[in-house]
Motif scaffolding. Sequence first.
Motif, short mmCIF file in Angstrom:
data_model
loop_
_atom_site.label_atom_id
_atom_site.label_comp_id
_atom_site.label_asym_id
_atom_site.label_seq_id
_atom_site.Cartn_x
_atom_site.Cartn_y
_atom_site.Cartn_z
N MET A 81 11.29 -14.61 57.90
CA MET A 81 11.19 -14.89 59.32
C MET A 81 11.48 -13.62 60.10
SD MET A 81 10.39 -18.02 59.66
CE MET A 81 10.37 -19.48 58.68
N ALA A 82 10.71 -13.39 61.13
CA ALA A 82 10.94 -12.23 62.00
C ALA A 82 12.20 -12.46 62.83
CB ALA A 82 9.73 -12.03 62.90
N ASN A 83 12.83 -11.36 63.24
CA ASN A 83 14.06 -11.45 64.03
C ASN A 83 13.89 -12.27 65.30
OD1 ASN A 83 15.75 -10.10 62.29
ND2 ASN A 83 15.46 -8.12 63.26
N GLU A 84 12.70 -12.25 65.90
CA GLU A 84 12.49 -12.97 67.16
C GLU A 84 12.21 -14.46 66.97
OE1 GLU A 84 8.42 -11.06 66.22
OE2 GLU A 84 10.51 -10.49 66.00
N THR A 85 12.12 -14.94 65.74
CA THR A 85 11.85 -16.35 65.50
C THR A 85 13.04 -17.20 65.93
OG1 THR A 85 10.37 -15.92 63.66
CG2 THR A 85 11.36 -18.10 63.73
N LEU A 86 12.77 -18.16 66.79
CA LEU A 86 13.79 -19.09 67.23
C LEU A 86 14.00 -20.15 66.15
CD1 LEU A 86 12.36 -19.56 70.79
CD2 LEU A 86 14.60 -18.60 70.28
N LYS A 101 17.67 -31.51 70.46
CA LYS A 101 18.76 -30.56 70.72
C LYS A 101 18.33 -29.25 70.08
CE LYS A 101 22.49 -30.62 68.27
NZ LYS A 101 22.40 -29.33 67.57
N LEU A 102 17.88 -28.31 70.89
CA LEU A 102 17.38 -27.04 70.38
C LEU A 102 18.53 -26.11 70.04
CD1 LEU A 102 14.49 -26.53 72.92
CD2 LEU A 102 14.27 -27.17 70.52
N GLU A 103 18.33 -25.32 69.01
CA GLU A 103 19.30 -24.28 68.67
C GLU A 103 18.99 -23.07 69.54
OE1 GLU A 103 21.35 -25.78 67.10
OE2 GLU A 103 20.35 -27.09 65.70
N ASN A 104 20.01 -22.45 70.09
CA ASN A 104 19.82 -21.35 71.05
C ASN A 104 20.03 -19.99 70.42
OD1 ASN A 104 19.19 -22.95 73.30
ND2 ASN A 104 21.35 -23.41 73.60
N PHE A 105 19.36 -19.74 69.31
CA PHE A 105 19.50 -18.44 68.68
C PHE A 105 18.26 -18.12 67.87
CE2 PHE A 105 21.20 -21.56 65.79
CZ PHE A 105 20.76 -21.16 64.54
N THR A 106 18.13 -16.85 67.55
CA THR A 106 17.00 -16.36 66.76
C THR A 106 17.49 -15.94 65.38
OG1 THR A 106 17.31 -14.07 67.45
CG2 THR A 106 15.89 -15.45 68.86
N MET A 107 16.56 -15.62 64.52
CA MET A 107 16.93 -15.10 63.21
C MET A 107 17.73 -13.80 63.35
SD MET A 107 16.10 -17.05 60.74
CE MET A 107 16.24 -15.94 59.35
N GLY A 108 17.35 -12.96 64.33
CA GLY A 108 18.07 -11.72 64.58
C GLY A 108 19.52 -11.98 64.99
N GLU A 112 22.90 -10.82 62.93
CA GLU A 112 23.96 -10.02 63.57
C GLU A 112 25.33 -10.68 63.45
OE1 GLU A 112 22.81 -9.42 67.61
OE2 GLU A 112 21.06 -8.23 67.06
N GLY A 113 25.37 -12.01 63.28
CA GLY A 113 26.64 -12.72 63.15
C GLY A 113 27.39 -12.88 64.46
N THR A 114 26.69 -12.91 65.58
CA THR A 114 27.35 -12.98 66.89
C THR A 114 27.24 -14.35 67.55
OG1 THR A 114 25.33 -12.21 67.98
CG2 THR A 114 26.94 -10.53 67.33
N ILE A 115 26.71 -15.33 66.85
CA ILE A 115 26.43 -16.62 67.48
C ILE A 115 27.69 -17.33 67.94
CG2 ILE A 115 25.47 -18.92 67.11
CD1 ILE A 115 23.46 -17.51 65.20
#
Length: 182
Positions: A81-86, A101-108, A112-115
């Motif tokens: 998956m590309a980093n920009e993939t939601l 309920k959508l997840e609010n983060f991307t693969m990137g 990064e581990g900042t979620i």
Amino acid sequence: MTRSFLPFPYPDDEFSNASKAIVYNGNIYKHPTEERYFYQCLSGRYAYTFTLKDNRMENVSYLLNEPPVFQLGKDGTNVYMANETLFGGTCYVTGKYIYVKLENFTMGDFAEGTIEKRNEGYACWFNNEIKAFDWDGNPVRTYKFDRYLSNFVVDREDRFLYAMTKDVETDKDSLVKYELKD
């Protein structure tokens, strides 16, 4: 037997069916009383409703139409998956609505581990917003909650939402109930 094919926007024929199946892995939900279905891809923001007639899909209505972005690995089999993939989300269906309920983060973000820092201490699968759509794919309303929720269900009358949450300070899970007001 006639086969039905879901409308996946495959990038081209260089991807094997196994690779495409990995990318478009998702869930299919059935309407409780009608022959209507809802598909939700676990990656990207890609979801739609459809009916079946003679084992063929008809009446496809998109709720979300941002497919996952991916690339084929050097081995020619694995996909990445590309980093920009939601990421997708968690869904629940009733006879009246489809709740997402959508997840609010991307693969990137995940890499990064900042979620958790960005998500007020909650893991990536928690969110405080759920969108409701009708079975024709139209957005009906967005519910915002005072807590971050993970898994959830809605009663048959669309009156109450029950969800899991946790206290980020104590790491204690709890079940919460919300009235869904129009």
